[in-house]
Design an enzyme around this catalytic site. Structure first.
Site, short mmCIF file in Angstrom:
data_model
loop_
_atom_site.label_atom_id
_atom_site.label_comp_id
_atom_site.label_asym_id
_atom_site.label_seq_id
_atom_site.Cartn_x
_atom_site.Cartn_y
_atom_site.Cartn_z
N HIS A 38 -9.54 0.81 4.66
CA HIS A 38 -8.28 1.08 5.34
C HIS A 38 -8.53 2.03 6.52
CE1 HIS A 38 -4.21 2.42 6.15
NE2 HIS A 38 -3.81 1.32 5.54
N GLU B 79 -6.97 4.47 7.64
CA GLU B 79 -6.77 5.91 7.39
C GLU B 79 -8.03 6.52 6.77
OE1 GLU B 79 -3.06 5.49 5.29
OE2 GLU B 79 -2.07 5.02 7.18
N LYS C 17 -0.01 4.26 -0.29
CA LYS C 17 -0.71 5.45 0.24
C LYS C 17 -0.54 6.62 -0.74
CE LYS C 17 0.50 3.67 4.74
NZ LYS C 17 0.07 3.70 6.12
N ASN D 60 0.86 -1.19 0.00
CA ASN D 60 0.00 0.00 0.00
C ASN D 60 0.89 1.24 0.00
OD1 ASN D 60 -1.88 1.98 0.38
ND2 ASN D 60 -2.25 1.50 2.55
C1 PEP Z 1 -0.81 0.17 5.77
O1 PEP Z 1 -0.82 1.28 5.25
O2 PEP Z 1 -1.73 -0.65 5.52
C2 PEP Z 1 0.27 -0.16 6.69
C3 PEP Z 1 0.27 -1.32 7.26
O3 PEP Z 1 1.23 0.80 6.87
P1 PEP Z 1 2.65 0.61 7.64
O4 PEP Z 1 3.26 -0.68 7.13
O5 PEP Z 1 3.44 1.81 7.25
O6 PEP Z 1 2.36 0.52 9.09
#
Ligand code: PEP
Length: 263
Positions: free
Chosen positions: A101, A103, A16, A14
């Site tokens: 997700h 976020e 982002k 991901n």
């Molecule tokens: C994510 O964005 O799903 C995630 C797990 O981020 P990170 O690995 O940066 O914690």
């Protein structure tokens, strides 16, 4: 219910809202393709770039074996929904979509009901979905993680059936472990993965539930990935920050392939 499903493990990246320009995105794709090429028969690798990069990334990845996904979608297929993108629009480019997700739940107010509608919409287009669930730090500290995760899974899968199992992935991502560098204790992750598989079994039947892949996500890195992929009920990882470094991501893919190769 204890055995791993028949599918290959999945390592999902991901990105982002990164990287900030297309040249860096394409460089990262080249790095991912070079590692995935050698592991294609052992691990599924899927990348989830921002929407504007999907077309050029898809062009670059033709026949690479790496799967492409979107980080979100809307639940309707077309209409007056300014700013939204439907699963039907994504389908020519993507095999996968992430929904729910944390976020998006936190910053955009996505509810379990919206996540359920998105999950159903993606599956109705015969694409694969990664539905994310996970508790906040307050729930974890109060010992209510199980209650929260159970209700997210039950609500999110409300309209799923056994027929969806092979295209359904659930990512358990404790919110307090995402992007914080504070990864979950593997024992806690294991218990939650076990709980999720039990609930999925109750909802769509134990046989079908074995085909659903369940991932761990939350500060997974090259130096801790082994702890998670070794868990008996873990079918792979959803990686955020560490997937933006091709070398580190390569290590995560290789460790996953090795661990599952020995099972
Ligand atoms: C994510 O964005 O799903 C995630 C797990 O981020 P990170 O690995 O940066 O914690």
């Amino acid at each position: 219910m204890g055995a791993r499903p028949p599918g290959m493990p999945l390592v999902a990246a991901n990105w982002k809202m990164n990287p900030t320009n297309i040249d860096d995105a394409l460089d990262l794709v080249r790095g991912v393709m070079s590692v995935a090429r050698g592991q294609a028969d052992k691990v599924d690798v899927a990348i989830f770039p921002p929407f504007p990069y999907l077309v050029p990334v898809s062009d670059l990845m033709v026949e690479s074996g790496v799967k492409l996904g979107a980080q979100d979608t809307f639940w309707e297929m077309s209409g007056a929904y300014t700013g939204e993108v439907s699963p039907a629009m994504l389908k020519p480019l993507c095999q996968w979509v992430i929904v729910g997700h944390s976020e998006r739940r936190l910053h955009l107010g996505e509810t379990d009901e919206m996540v359920a509608k998105k999950t159903a919409a993606v599956l109705s287009c015969e694409m694969s979905v990664i539905m994310c669930v996970g508790e906040l730090i307050d729930h974890y500290d109060a010992g209510t993680s199980d209650t929260i995760v159970s209700s997210q899974v039950k609500a999110g899968l409300a309209s799923c059936s056994a027929d969806d199992s092979a295209r359904l992935v659930i990512a358990y991502e404790p919110v307090w472990a995402i992007g914080t560098g504070r990864s979950a204790d593997p024992e806690h992750a294991y218990k939650t993965l076990r709980l999720i598989r039990k609930i999925v079994g109750e909802m769509i039947g134990a046989g079908a539930a074995r085909k659903v892949r369940i991932l761990y996500g939350g500060s997974v890195k090259a130096d801790n990935v082994q702890e998670y992929v070794e868990l008996p009920l873990c079918d792979g990882v959803l990686v955020g920050g560490a997937s933006l470094d091709a070398e580190e991501f390569a290590h995560i893919v290789k460790v996953t392939a090795e661990v599952y190769g020995h099972r």
